[in-house]
Design a protein around this motif. Sequence first.
Motif, mmCIF file in Angstrom:
data_model
loop_
_atom_site.group_PDB
_atom_site.id
_atom_site.type_symbol
_atom_site.label_atom_id
_atom_site.label_comp_id
_atom_site.label_asym_id
_atom_site.label_seq_id
_atom_site.Cartn_x
_atom_site.Cartn_y
_atom_site.Cartn_z
ATOM 1 N N VAL A 60 30.803 24.109 25.606
ATOM 2 C CA VAL A 60 31.687 24.521 24.509
ATOM 3 C C VAL A 60 31.917 23.359 23.549
ATOM 4 C CG1 VAL A 60 34.029 25.253 23.913
ATOM 5 C CG2 VAL A 60 32.835 26.342 25.817
ATOM 6 N N TYR A 61 32.169 22.162 24.101
ATOM 7 C CA TYR A 61 32.375 20.987 23.253
ATOM 8 C C TYR A 61 31.116 20.662 22.449
ATOM 9 C CZ TYR A 61 36.980 19.519 24.911
ATOM 10 O OH TYR A 61 38.325 19.437 25.149
ATOM 11 N N LEU A 62 29.972 20.792 23.083
ATOM 12 C CA LEU A 62 28.709 20.497 22.416
ATOM 13 C C LEU A 62 28.467 21.448 21.250
ATOM 14 C CD1 LEU A 62 26.064 18.906 22.293
ATOM 15 C CD2 LEU A 62 25.080 20.545 23.928
ATOM 16 N N ILE A 63 28.673 22.729 21.491
ATOM 17 C CA ILE A 63 28.491 23.729 20.438
ATOM 18 C C ILE A 63 29.489 23.503 19.303
ATOM 19 C CG2 ILE A 63 28.679 26.192 19.887
ATOM 20 C CD1 ILE A 63 27.664 26.792 22.705
ATOM 21 N N SER A 64 30.735 23.182 19.653
ATOM 22 C CA SER A 64 31.767 22.938 18.640
ATOM 23 C C SER A 64 31.418 21.731 17.780
ATOM 24 C CB SER A 64 33.124 22.723 19.319
ATOM 25 O OG SER A 64 33.512 23.863 20.046
ATOM 26 N N TRP A 65 30.873 20.707 18.426
ATOM 27 C CA TRP A 65 30.467 19.498 17.708
ATOM 28 C C TRP A 65 29.331 19.800 16.732
ATOM 29 C CZ3 TRP A 65 25.961 16.181 18.439
ATOM 30 C CH2 TRP A 65 26.044 14.980 17.725
ATOM 31 N N ASN A 94 25.335 17.624 43.710
ATOM 32 C CA ASN A 94 25.689 16.783 42.580
ATOM 33 C C ASN A 94 27.142 16.987 42.212
ATOM 34 O OD1 ASN A 94 23.031 15.916 42.409
ATOM 35 N ND2 ASN A 94 22.456 17.623 41.064
ATOM 36 N N THR A 95 27.671 16.095 41.384
ATOM 37 C CA THR A 95 29.034 16.250 40.914
ATOM 38 C C THR A 95 29.008 16.601 39.450
ATOM 39 O OG1 THR A 95 29.426 14.030 40.093
ATOM 40 C CG2 THR A 95 29.650 14.353 42.457
ATOM 41 N N SER A 96 30.181 16.895 38.889
ATOM 42 C CA SER A 96 30.268 17.206 37.467
ATOM 43 C C SER A 96 30.094 15.952 36.631
ATOM 44 C CB SER A 96 31.618 17.850 37.159
ATOM 45 O OG SER A 96 32.662 16.950 37.473
ATOM 46 N N ASN A 97 30.183 14.806 37.235
ATOM 47 C CA ASN A 97 30.041 13.550 36.528
ATOM 48 C C ASN A 97 28.582 13.102 36.622
ATOM 49 O OD1 ASN A 97 30.212 10.924 35.561
ATOM 50 N ND2 ASN A 97 32.280 10.657 36.392
ATOM 51 N N PRO A 98 27.842 13.016 35.521
ATOM 52 C CA PRO A 98 26.424 12.692 35.536
ATOM 53 C C PRO A 98 26.097 11.392 36.248
ATOM 54 C CG PRO A 98 27.053 13.479 33.382
ATOM 55 C CD PRO A 98 28.330 13.286 34.170
ATOM 56 N N ILE A 99 26.992 10.420 36.187
ATOM 57 C CA ILE A 99 26.694 9.123 36.779
ATOM 58 C C ILE A 99 26.544 9.205 38.282
ATOM 59 C CG2 ILE A 99 29.086 8.431 37.124
ATOM 60 C CD1 ILE A 99 26.165 6.207 36.035
ATOM 61 N N PHE A 100 27.129 10.250 38.909
ATOM 62 C CA PHE A 100 27.044 10.381 40.347
ATOM 63 C C PHE A 100 25.868 11.243 40.780
ATOM 64 C CE2 PHE A 100 31.571 9.235 39.999
ATOM 65 C CZ PHE A 100 31.530 8.120 40.820
ATOM 66 N N SER A 101 24.898 11.491 39.886
ATOM 67 C CA SER A 101 23.721 12.269 40.249
ATOM 68 C C SER A 101 22.866 11.455 41.208
ATOM 69 C CB SER A 101 22.915 12.614 38.994
ATOM 70 O OG SER A 101 22.427 11.439 38.390
ATOM 71 N N ASN A 102 21.972 12.108 41.914
ATOM 72 C CA ASN A 102 21.164 11.439 42.935
ATOM 73 C C ASN A 102 20.283 10.332 42.367
ATOM 74 O OD1 ASN A 102 22.130 12.981 45.060
ATOM 75 N ND2 ASN A 102 20.607 14.592 44.753
ATOM 76 N N TYR A 103 20.034 10.372 41.027
ATOM 77 C CA TYR A 103 19.198 9.350 40.407
ATOM 78 C C TYR A 103 19.697 7.951 40.709
ATOM 79 C CZ TYR A 103 17.171 6.438 36.743
ATOM 80 O OH TYR A 103 16.543 5.431 36.075
ATOM 81 N N PHE A 104 21.005 7.795 40.705
ATOM 82 C CA PHE A 104 21.593 6.474 40.879
ATOM 83 C C PHE A 104 21.651 6.029 42.337
ATOM 84 C CE2 PHE A 104 23.232 7.695 36.757
ATOM 85 C CZ PHE A 104 22.974 6.549 36.044
ATOM 86 N N TRP A 105 21.252 6.903 43.238
ATOM 87 C CA TRP A 105 21.411 6.573 44.652
ATOM 88 C C TRP A 105 20.100 6.621 45.419
ATOM 89 C CZ3 TRP A 105 26.224 4.871 45.428
ATOM 90 C CH2 TRP A 105 27.167 5.240 44.473
ATOM 91 N N ASN A 106 18.987 6.619 44.695
ATOM 92 C CA ASN A 106 17.691 6.694 45.358
ATOM 93 C C ASN A 106 17.316 5.388 46.044
ATOM 94 O OD1 ASN A 106 17.213 9.337 44.662
ATOM 95 N ND2 ASN A 106 16.291 8.797 42.681
ATOM 96 N N ASP A 107 17.789 4.261 45.473
ATOM 97 C CA ASP A 107 17.466 2.956 46.032
ATOM 98 C C ASP A 107 18.381 2.674 47.214
ATOM 99 O OD1 ASP A 107 16.711 0.428 46.572
ATOM 100 O OD2 ASP A 107 17.511 -0.479 44.728
ATOM 101 N N ARG A 108 17.828 2.744 48.430
ATOM 102 C CA ARG A 108 18.631 2.558 49.629
ATOM 103 C C ARG A 108 18.141 1.341 50.422
ATOM 104 N NH1 ARG A 108 20.601 7.574 51.173
ATOM 105 N NH2 ARG A 108 21.569 6.566 52.962
ATOM 106 N N LYS A 109 17.622 0.347 49.695
ATOM 107 C CA LYS A 109 17.070 -0.835 50.355
ATOM 108 C C LYS A 109 18.149 -1.585 51.113
ATOM 109 C CE LYS A 109 13.431 -1.474 46.900
ATOM 110 N NZ LYS A 109 12.858 -2.381 45.890
ATOM 111 N N THR A 110 17.727 -2.233 52.171
ATOM 112 C CA THR A 110 18.668 -2.985 52.999
ATOM 113 C C THR A 110 19.178 -4.204 52.251
ATOM 114 O OG1 THR A 110 17.488 -2.309 54.978
ATOM 115 C CG2 THR A 110 18.951 -4.210 55.175
ATOM 116 N N ALA A 111 20.468 -4.411 52.299
ATOM 117 C CA ALA A 111 21.090 -5.561 51.648
ATOM 118 C C ALA A 111 22.234 -6.035 52.522
ATOM 119 C CB ALA A 111 21.600 -5.179 50.268
ATOM 120 N N SER A 169 30.550 22.284 33.505
ATOM 121 C CA SER A 169 29.350 22.446 32.680
ATOM 122 C C SER A 169 29.646 23.356 31.494
ATOM 123 C CB SER A 169 28.209 23.028 33.512
ATOM 124 O OG SER A 169 27.856 22.151 34.568
ATOM 125 N N ALA A 170 30.418 24.411 31.732
ATOM 126 C CA ALA A 170 30.782 25.346 30.664
ATOM 127 C C ALA A 170 31.650 24.653 29.616
ATOM 128 C CB ALA A 170 31.512 26.551 31.251
#
Length: 244
Positions: A158-163, A6-23, A153-154
């Motif tokens: 930190v930003y989340l806790i600060s918020w 996975n990458t640090s960017n959530p949008i590039f997680s495997n969830y978005f790439w499971n659909d590999r249908k032919t197009a 992730s760290a």
Amino acid sequence: MRLLNNTSNPIFSNYFWNDRKTANAKMTVSGILIKTFLMLTITTTIVVGVWKLHTSGTNIKWFGTGGMIAAIVISIVLSVRQHWAHFLVPLYAVAKGFFLGGFTAFVKVHYPEMPYQAIGVTIITFFTILFLYQTRIIVVTKKVRSVIITVCSAIFLVYLISWILSFFGIRSFIWGTSWIAIGFNIVAVTFAALSFLLDFDFIERYKNKAPKYKEWLACYGLLVTIIWLYVEILRLMKKLAIRF
């Protein structure tokens, strides 16, 4: 080991790439870059518009907050409705434009040239990392992925806790101008830039394989990282200006 894919960017997680249908049409790097450029143009246009409203005396107090809330809602909807990406991503670009416009308008009052400088540094950084990746001067190995993911992730934690602390009237050290706060910003800027390596690497794995519409999802991921980098650069520049 799965985390390393996975990458640090959530949008590039495997969830978005499971659909590999032919197009007939497949995702391409050029398509992603063109869409990303167009979305950045939309965001930049909105930002400039908000700046002009602020200059004319319009109260833009809620522009930043409203833009951020809208961007979060759009992101949530996009996470469960991938096929709506072709109109959700432009809406996200607009929302982020209002957020950045409100966020940077007040900076611009005290430091008129700083937002433009931050934009310039962000663009240069993006193309520098792209060049380093394309020429393989920097190779994305499993160890590199692991380090970038862990640090990003760290930073997010930190930003989340600060918020959360801000709701109790506790001001986190990261918002100040101490050397620790500046050091934190430098680390954030560095790893925001390095996260592009993971995004480029992940996109390259699926180019000419994933369906064409997923260019919008990849565009969204790059947009998230670019805006994060810009905000971190602007914060760092502001802190240095106040400090010195």
